[in-house]
Write a protein that holds these residues in place. Sequence first.
Motif, mmCIF file in Angstrom:
data_model
loop_
_atom_site.group_PDB
_atom_site.id
_atom_site.type_symbol
_atom_site.label_atom_id
_atom_site.label_comp_id
_atom_site.label_asym_id
_atom_site.label_seq_id
_atom_site.Cartn_x
_atom_site.Cartn_y
_atom_site.Cartn_z
ATOM 1 N N ALA A 38 0.834 -1.205 0.000
ATOM 2 C CA ALA A 38 0.000 0.000 0.000
ATOM 3 C C ALA A 38 0.872 1.260 0.000
ATOM 4 O O ALA A 38 0.626 2.201 -0.780
ATOM 5 C CB ALA A 38 -0.933 -0.008 1.200
ATOM 6 N N VAL A 39 1.879 1.280 0.851
ATOM 7 C CA VAL A 39 2.786 2.435 0.909
ATOM 8 C C VAL A 39 3.557 2.557 -0.401
ATOM 9 O O VAL A 39 3.739 3.662 -0.936
ATOM 10 C CB VAL A 39 3.742 2.313 2.119
ATOM 11 C CG1 VAL A 39 4.845 3.347 2.066
ATOM 12 C CG2 VAL A 39 2.958 2.420 3.414
ATOM 13 N N TRP A 40 3.980 1.428 -0.944
ATOM 14 C CA TRP A 40 4.721 1.436 -2.213
ATOM 15 C C TRP A 40 3.852 1.960 -3.355
ATOM 16 O O TRP A 40 4.297 2.781 -4.159
ATOM 17 C CB TRP A 40 5.234 0.039 -2.529
ATOM 18 C CG TRP A 40 5.986 -0.053 -3.815
ATOM 19 C CD1 TRP A 40 7.237 0.407 -4.055
ATOM 20 C CD2 TRP A 40 5.529 -0.633 -5.034
ATOM 21 N NE1 TRP A 40 7.601 0.140 -5.362
ATOM 22 C CE2 TRP A 40 6.563 -0.500 -5.976
ATOM 23 C CE3 TRP A 40 4.344 -1.256 -5.410
ATOM 24 C CZ2 TRP A 40 6.434 -0.969 -7.273
ATOM 25 C CZ3 TRP A 40 4.226 -1.733 -6.704
ATOM 26 C CH2 TRP A 40 5.278 -1.571 -7.626
ATOM 27 N N ALA A 41 2.590 1.497 -3.421
ATOM 28 C CA ALA A 41 1.688 1.965 -4.477
ATOM 29 C C ALA A 41 1.418 3.461 -4.338
ATOM 30 O O ALA A 41 1.368 4.186 -5.340
ATOM 31 C CB ALA A 41 0.382 1.177 -4.427
ATOM 32 N N ALA A 43 3.473 5.641 -3.008
ATOM 33 C CA ALA A 43 4.702 6.335 -3.404
ATOM 34 C C ALA A 43 4.860 6.341 -4.920
ATOM 35 O O ALA A 43 5.372 7.304 -5.490
ATOM 36 C CB ALA A 43 5.913 5.669 -2.743
ATOM 37 N N MET A 44 4.415 5.266 -5.587
ATOM 38 C CA MET A 44 4.500 5.220 -7.049
ATOM 39 C C MET A 44 3.557 6.239 -7.695
ATOM 40 O O MET A 44 3.867 6.802 -8.747
ATOM 41 C CB MET A 44 4.169 3.816 -7.560
ATOM 42 C CG MET A 44 5.220 2.766 -7.245
ATOM 43 S SD MET A 44 6.783 3.052 -8.054
ATOM 44 C CE MET A 44 6.348 2.766 -9.748
ATOM 45 N N GLN A 45 2.418 6.483 -7.065
ATOM 46 C CA GLN A 45 1.426 7.414 -7.618
ATOM 47 C C GLN A 45 1.753 8.868 -7.308
ATOM 48 O O GLN A 45 1.311 9.765 -8.010
ATOM 49 C CB GLN A 45 0.034 7.085 -7.070
ATOM 50 C CG GLN A 45 -0.467 5.714 -7.461
ATOM 51 C CD GLN A 45 -0.637 5.572 -8.960
ATOM 52 O OE1 GLN A 45 -1.016 6.500 -9.642
ATOM 53 N NE2 GLN A 45 -0.340 4.378 -9.455
ATOM 54 N N SER A 46 2.484 9.090 -6.225
ATOM 55 C CA SER A 46 2.789 10.478 -5.858
ATOM 56 C C SER A 46 3.833 11.045 -6.806
ATOM 57 O O SER A 46 4.567 10.325 -7.466
ATOM 58 C CB SER A 46 3.277 10.544 -4.405
ATOM 59 O OG SER A 46 4.507 9.873 -4.289
ATOM 60 N N GLY A 47 3.904 12.313 -6.868
ATOM 61 C CA GLY A 47 4.818 12.979 -7.789
ATOM 62 C C GLY A 47 6.209 13.130 -7.203
ATOM 63 O O GLY A 47 6.593 14.230 -6.807
ATOM 64 N N VAL A 56 12.152 4.046 -5.568
ATOM 65 C CA VAL A 56 10.887 3.461 -5.119
ATOM 66 C C VAL A 56 10.512 2.268 -5.991
ATOM 67 O O VAL A 56 9.976 1.271 -5.500
ATOM 68 C CB VAL A 56 9.769 4.536 -5.103
ATOM 69 C CG1 VAL A 56 8.401 3.911 -4.920
ATOM 70 C CG2 VAL A 56 10.046 5.555 -4.016
ATOM 71 N N GLU A 57 10.812 2.334 -7.284
ATOM 72 C CA GLU A 57 10.497 1.218 -8.179
ATOM 73 C C GLU A 57 11.242 -0.050 -7.782
ATOM 74 O O GLU A 57 10.745 -1.154 -7.985
ATOM 75 C CB GLU A 57 10.840 1.587 -9.620
ATOM 76 C CG GLU A 57 9.902 2.578 -10.246
ATOM 77 C CD GLU A 57 10.362 3.032 -11.619
ATOM 78 O OE1 GLU A 57 11.416 2.553 -12.096
ATOM 79 O OE2 GLU A 57 9.662 3.864 -12.211
ATOM 80 N N LEU A 58 12.433 0.098 -7.212
ATOM 81 C CA LEU A 58 13.251 -1.052 -6.850
ATOM 82 C C LEU A 58 12.991 -1.574 -5.434
ATOM 83 O O LEU A 58 13.563 -2.598 -5.046
ATOM 84 C CB LEU A 58 14.732 -0.705 -6.999
ATOM 85 C CG LEU A 58 15.198 -0.452 -8.436
ATOM 86 C CD1 LEU A 58 16.658 -0.029 -8.431
ATOM 87 C CD2 LEU A 58 15.006 -1.693 -9.285
ATOM 88 N N LEU A 59 12.136 -0.918 -4.674
ATOM 89 C CA LEU A 59 11.881 -1.350 -3.300
ATOM 90 C C LEU A 59 11.346 -2.777 -3.190
ATOM 91 O O LEU A 59 11.805 -3.528 -2.324
ATOM 92 C CB LEU A 59 10.930 -0.371 -2.601
ATOM 93 C CG LEU A 59 11.579 0.879 -2.026
ATOM 94 C CD1 LEU A 59 10.528 1.781 -1.412
ATOM 95 C CD2 LEU A 59 12.638 0.532 -1.012
ATOM 96 N N PRO A 60 10.389 -3.219 -4.004
ATOM 97 C CA PRO A 60 9.936 -4.619 -3.880
ATOM 98 C C PRO A 60 11.054 -5.627 -4.138
ATOM 99 O O PRO A 60 11.147 -6.643 -3.449
ATOM 100 C CB PRO A 60 8.831 -4.744 -4.929
ATOM 101 C CG PRO A 60 8.336 -3.356 -5.120
ATOM 102 C CD PRO A 60 9.539 -2.485 -4.947
#
Length: 119
Positions: A38-41, A43-47, A56-60
């Motif tokens: 949820a936090v990752w999604a 962060a992906m949507q925020s600017g 952030v893309e590499l966090l998972p």
Amino acid sequence: SWCGCGSRRQTLFGSEYGCLKMGTRLLKLGSFVGAFLAVWAYAMQSGLSEKYQKAVELLPLWALVSFGCYSLCVIGWSLAHFPTCEDAAASLRVEMDKAQKELKARGVLTAADLNGEND
């Protein structure tokens, strides 16, 4: 079937005798993964700036590799500190000798006979 905590029967959704240790661990893990995603999604949507967006893309992937390393360390630690049961080993040796004698009495060749140990 045994579930590891002493209870004998398990049902589809847990145990009749309160063996919920594995269930609570899975619930905790699922909650953590859900919160992380949820936090990752979000962060992906925020600017975010491009520099932070790539991180952030590499966090998972980082989380998966970290979990794998942690799992290997736990398995290695468990193997290094595996308890030895001297009484159980002696009991097993007695049972194996008894079984070999029974097989020999029935005319079956055992590994010891084939290796020439029981001459």
